[in-house]
Design a protein around this motif. Structure first.
Motif, PDB file in Angstrom:
ATOM      1  N   LYS A 104      13.079  33.720  57.556  1.00 31.07           N
ATOM      2  CA  LYS A 104      14.203  33.333  56.698  1.00 31.07           C
ATOM      3  C   LYS A 104      13.849  33.562  55.226  1.00 31.07           C
ATOM      4  CE  LYS A 104      18.295  31.642  56.278  1.00 31.07           C
ATOM      5  NZ  LYS A 104      19.405  32.513  56.548  1.00 31.07           N
ATOM      6  N   ARG A 105      12.593  33.235  54.825  1.00 32.33           N
ATOM      7  CA  ARG A 105      12.187  33.465  53.432  1.00 32.33           C
ATOM      8  C   ARG A 105      12.185  34.951  53.109  1.00 32.33           C
ATOM      9  NH1 ARG A 105       7.610  29.051  53.406  1.00 32.33           N
ATOM     10  NH2 ARG A 105       6.954  30.407  55.055  1.00 32.33           N
ATOM     11  N   ARG A 106      11.656  35.758  54.037  1.00 36.72           N
ATOM     12  CA  ARG A 106      11.647  37.204  53.824  1.00 36.72           C
ATOM     13  C   ARG A 106      13.072  37.748  53.719  1.00 36.72           C
ATOM     14  NH1 ARG A 106       8.529  38.533  58.521  1.00 36.72           N
ATOM     15  NH2 ARG A 106       6.823  37.102  58.259  1.00 36.72           N
ATOM     16  N   GLU A 107      13.946  37.236  54.575  1.00 38.72           N
ATOM     17  CA  GLU A 107      15.344  37.668  54.559  1.00 38.72           C
ATOM     18  C   GLU A 107      15.992  37.290  53.223  1.00 38.72           C
ATOM     19  OE1 GLU A 107      19.377  37.189  57.273  1.00 38.72           O
ATOM     20  OE2 GLU A 107      17.638  35.950  57.698  1.00 38.72           O
ATOM     21  N   ASN A 108      15.719  36.084  52.724  1.00 45.04           N
ATOM     22  CA  ASN A 108      16.272  35.651  51.440  1.00 45.04           C
ATOM     23  C   ASN A 108      15.768  36.538  50.301  1.00 45.04           C
ATOM     24  OD1 ASN A 108      17.754  33.611  52.587  1.00 45.04           O
ATOM     25  ND2 ASN A 108      16.260  32.014  52.145  1.00 45.04           N
ATOM     26  N   ARG A 109      14.459  36.868  50.330  1.00 50.96           N
ATOM     27  CA  ARG A 109      13.897  37.737  49.288  1.00 50.96           C
ATOM     28  C   ARG A 109      14.535  39.125  49.352  1.00 50.96           C
ATOM     29  NH1 ARG A 109       8.106  35.980  50.761  1.00 50.96           N
ATOM     30  NH2 ARG A 109       7.998  33.980  49.724  1.00 50.96           N
ATOM     31  N   ALA A 110      14.724  39.616  50.564  1.00 51.26           N
ATOM     32  CA  ALA A 110      15.351  40.935  50.716  1.00 51.26           C
ATOM     33  C   ALA A 110      16.771  40.911  50.160  1.00 51.26           C
ATOM     34  CB  ALA A 110      15.347  41.356  52.180  1.00 51.26           C
ATOM     35  N   ASN A 111      17.508  39.847  50.441  1.00 57.05           N
ATOM     36  CA  ASN A 111      18.877  39.727  49.916  1.00 57.05           C
ATOM     37  C   ASN A 111      18.869  39.657  48.393  1.00 57.05           C
ATOM     38  OD1 ASN A 111      20.002  39.801  52.464  1.00 57.05           O
ATOM     39  ND2 ASN A 111      20.103  37.581  52.671  1.00 57.05           N
ATOM     40  N   GLU A 112      17.899  38.913  47.833  1.00 53.98           N
ATOM     41  CA  GLU A 112      17.790  38.823  46.376  1.00 53.98           C
ATOM     42  C   GLU A 112      17.507  40.196  45.772  1.00 53.98           C
ATOM     43  OE1 GLU A 112      14.824  35.912  45.412  1.00 53.98           O
ATOM     44  OE2 GLU A 112      15.936  34.307  46.402  1.00 53.98           O
ATOM     45  N   ARG A 113      16.608  40.947  46.401  1.00 47.87           N
ATOM     46  CA  ARG A 113      16.287  42.289  45.902  1.00 47.87           C
ATOM     47  C   ARG A 113      17.520  43.196  45.959  1.00 47.87           C
ATOM     48  NH1 ARG A 113      11.722  42.149  49.437  1.00 47.87           N
ATOM     49  NH2 ARG A 113      10.136  40.951  48.385  1.00 47.87           N
ATOM     50  N   GLU A 114      18.259  43.111  47.055  1.00 49.36           N
ATOM     51  CA  GLU A 114      19.471  43.922  47.169  1.00 49.36           C
ATOM     52  C   GLU A 114      20.463  43.567  46.070  1.00 49.36           C
ATOM     53  OE1 GLU A 114      21.377  43.964  50.986  1.00 49.36           O
ATOM     54  OE2 GLU A 114      19.479  44.330  52.008  1.00 49.36           O
ATOM     55  N   GLU A 115      20.614  42.271  45.788  1.00 51.59           N
ATOM     56  CA  GLU A 115      21.537  41.847  44.734  1.00 51.59           C
ATOM     57  C   GLU A 115      21.061  42.354  43.374  1.00 51.59           C
ATOM     58  OE1 GLU A 115      22.170  37.622  44.859  1.00 51.59           O
ATOM     59  OE2 GLU A 115      22.716  37.688  46.980  1.00 51.59           O
ATOM     60  N   GLN A 116      19.746  42.248  43.119  1.00 49.19           N
ATOM     61  CA  GLN A 116      19.208  42.715  41.846  1.00 49.19           C
ATOM     62  C   GLN A 116      19.375  44.220  41.717  1.00 49.19           C
ATOM     63  OE1 GLN A 116      15.214  41.257  42.091  1.00 49.19           O
ATOM     64  NE2 GLN A 116      15.752  39.224  41.332  1.00 49.19           N
ATOM     65  N   PHE A 117      19.098  44.951  42.788  1.00 47.61           N
ATOM     66  CA  PHE A 117      19.240  46.397  42.763  1.00 47.61           C
ATOM     67  C   PHE A 117      20.702  46.777  42.524  1.00 47.61           C
ATOM     68  CE2 PHE A 117      20.037  50.443  44.947  1.00 47.61           C
ATOM     69  CZ  PHE A 117      19.188  51.250  44.221  1.00 47.61           C
ATOM     70  N   GLY A 118      21.592  46.117  43.229  1.00 48.77           N
ATOM     71  CA  GLY A 118      23.019  46.382  43.052  1.00 48.77           C
ATOM     72  C   GLY A 118      23.459  46.130  41.627  1.00 48.77           C
ATOM     73  N   HIS A 119      22.958  45.048  41.039  1.00 43.90           N
ATOM     74  CA  HIS A 119      23.283  44.730  39.652  1.00 43.90           C
ATOM     75  C   HIS A 119      22.747  45.821  38.725  1.00 43.90           C
ATOM     76  CE1 HIS A 119      24.038  42.461  36.035  1.00 43.90           C
ATOM     77  NE2 HIS A 119      22.774  42.626  35.683  1.00 43.90           N
ATOM     78  N   ALA A 120      21.513  46.257  38.972  1.00 39.69           N
ATOM     79  CA  ALA A 120      20.922  47.302  38.144  1.00 39.69           C
ATOM     80  C   ALA A 120      21.716  48.595  38.259  1.00 39.69           C
ATOM     81  CB  ALA A 120      19.466  47.538  38.544  1.00 39.69           C
ATOM     82  N   VAL A 121      22.142  48.934  39.452  1.00 40.37           N
ATOM     83  CA  VAL A 121      22.926  50.155  39.651  1.00 40.37           C
ATOM     84  C   VAL A 121      24.267  50.037  38.938  1.00 40.37           C
ATOM     85  CG1 VAL A 121      24.156  51.536  41.365  1.00 40.37           C
ATOM     86  CG2 VAL A 121      21.803  50.828  41.783  1.00 40.37           C
ATOM     87  N   ARG A 122      24.912  48.879  39.053  1.00 38.02           N
ATOM     88  CA  ARG A 122      26.201  48.694  38.374  1.00 38.02           C
ATOM     89  C   ARG A 122      26.027  48.782  36.861  1.00 38.02           C
ATOM     90  NH1 ARG A 122      26.567  44.997  42.393  1.00 38.02           N
ATOM     91  NH2 ARG A 122      25.992  43.270  41.057  1.00 38.02           N
ATOM     92  N   CYS A 123      24.965  48.186  36.332  1.00 41.46           N
ATOM     93  CA  CYS A 123      24.725  48.248  34.886  1.00 41.46           C
ATOM     94  C   CYS A 123      24.441  49.676  34.461  1.00 41.46           C
ATOM     95  CB  CYS A 123      23.541  47.358  34.496  1.00 41.46           C
ATOM     96  SG  CYS A 123      23.923  45.612  34.589  1.00 41.46           S
ATOM     97  N   ARG A 124      23.641  50.374  35.228  1.00 40.07           N
ATOM     98  CA  ARG A 124      23.274  51.744  34.893  1.00 40.07           C
ATOM     99  C   ARG A 124      24.490  52.664  34.967  1.00 40.07           C
ATOM    100  NH1 ARG A 124      20.909  54.702  31.651  1.00 40.07           N
ATOM    101  NH2 ARG A 124      20.290  56.711  32.448  1.00 40.07           N
ATOM    102  N   SER A 125      25.386  52.410  35.913  1.00 46.47           N
ATOM    103  CA  SER A 125      26.528  53.299  36.059  1.00 46.47           C
ATOM    104  C   SER A 125      27.403  53.275  34.811  1.00 46.47           C
ATOM    105  CB  SER A 125      27.331  52.951  37.307  1.00 46.47           C
ATOM    106  OG  SER A 125      27.963  51.706  37.154  1.00 46.47           O
ATOM    107  N   ARG A 126      27.371  52.214  34.055  1.00 45.33           N
ATOM    108  CA  ARG A 126      28.128  52.159  32.811  1.00 45.33           C
ATOM    109  C   ARG A 126      27.524  53.079  31.763  1.00 45.33           C
ATOM    110  NH1 ARG A 126      27.922  45.956  33.301  1.00 45.33           N
ATOM    111  NH2 ARG A 126      29.532  45.625  34.827  1.00 45.33           N
ATOM    112  N   ASP A 127      26.246  53.362  31.876  1.00 46.77           N
ATOM    113  CA  ASP A 127      25.560  54.173  30.891  1.00 46.77           C
ATOM    114  C   ASP A 127      25.780  55.670  31.076  1.00 46.77           C
ATOM    115  OD1 ASP A 127      22.667  51.985  30.869  1.00 46.77           O
ATOM    116  OD2 ASP A 127      24.508  51.885  29.738  1.00 46.77           O
ATOM    117  N   VAL A 128      26.286  56.088  32.203  1.00 46.61           N
ATOM    118  CA  VAL A 128      26.456  57.523  32.443  1.00 46.61           C
ATOM    119  C   VAL A 128      27.886  57.986  32.223  1.00 46.61           C
ATOM    120  CG1 VAL A 128      24.512  57.696  34.025  1.00 46.61           C
ATOM    121  CG2 VAL A 128      26.774  57.235  34.934  1.00 46.61           C
ATOM    122  N   GLY A 129      28.789  57.079  32.042  1.00 45.08           N
ATOM    123  CA  GLY A 129      30.183  57.443  31.815  1.00 45.08           C
ATOM    124  C   GLY A 129      30.917  57.677  33.117  1.00 45.08           C
TER     125      GLY A 129
END
Length: 115
Positions: free
Chosen positions: A12-37
């Motif tokens: 369960k802890r590993r699953e929670n960490r994986a979900n957190e990483r996915e959320e962080q990655f998704g956030h980073a991708v969304r933020c980065r997508s604003r930088d490319v137009g």
């Protein structure tokens, strides 16, 4: 059995960490997508901004090379600088064309291939 209890909690802890990483990655991708137009004019304008910043850094580096007497590096940077300045000219010309023609016409012209 202590292992039996620990196993599900560890999973369960590993699953929670994986979900957190996915959320962080998704956030980073969304933020980065604003930088490319999202549109071609936005992409060109952002590229222009980056090129202008690069030219400033290159000019600063050329000046430092002059001060240090590093002529080889200065010459290399000056050649790069000429290329960057030419790219700025091209980007400005493309943005001017988009302004004059409109985005749709500009894009339609980009797929035309002379016979």
């Amino acid at each position: 059995d202590p292992r039996g209890d620990e196993g599900p909690r560890c999973f369960k802890r590993r699953e929670n960490r994986a979900n957190e990483r996915e959320e962080q990655f998704g956030h980073a991708v969304r933020c980065r997508s604003r930088d490319v137009g999202e549109t071609v004019p936005e992409q060109l304008a952002l590229d222009l901004k980056l090129e202008i910043e690069a030219v400033k850094r290159l000019n600063d580096a050329v000046e430092l090379c002059r001060e240090q007497g590093d002529n080889g590096t200065r010459e290399l940077l000056e050649r790069i600088l000429v290329s960057e300045e030419a790219h700025i000219d091209w980007l400005e010309a493309q943005l001017e064309l988009i302004e004059r023609l409109g985005e749709k016409t500009y894009l339609a012209q980009q797929i035309y291939e002379p016979a």
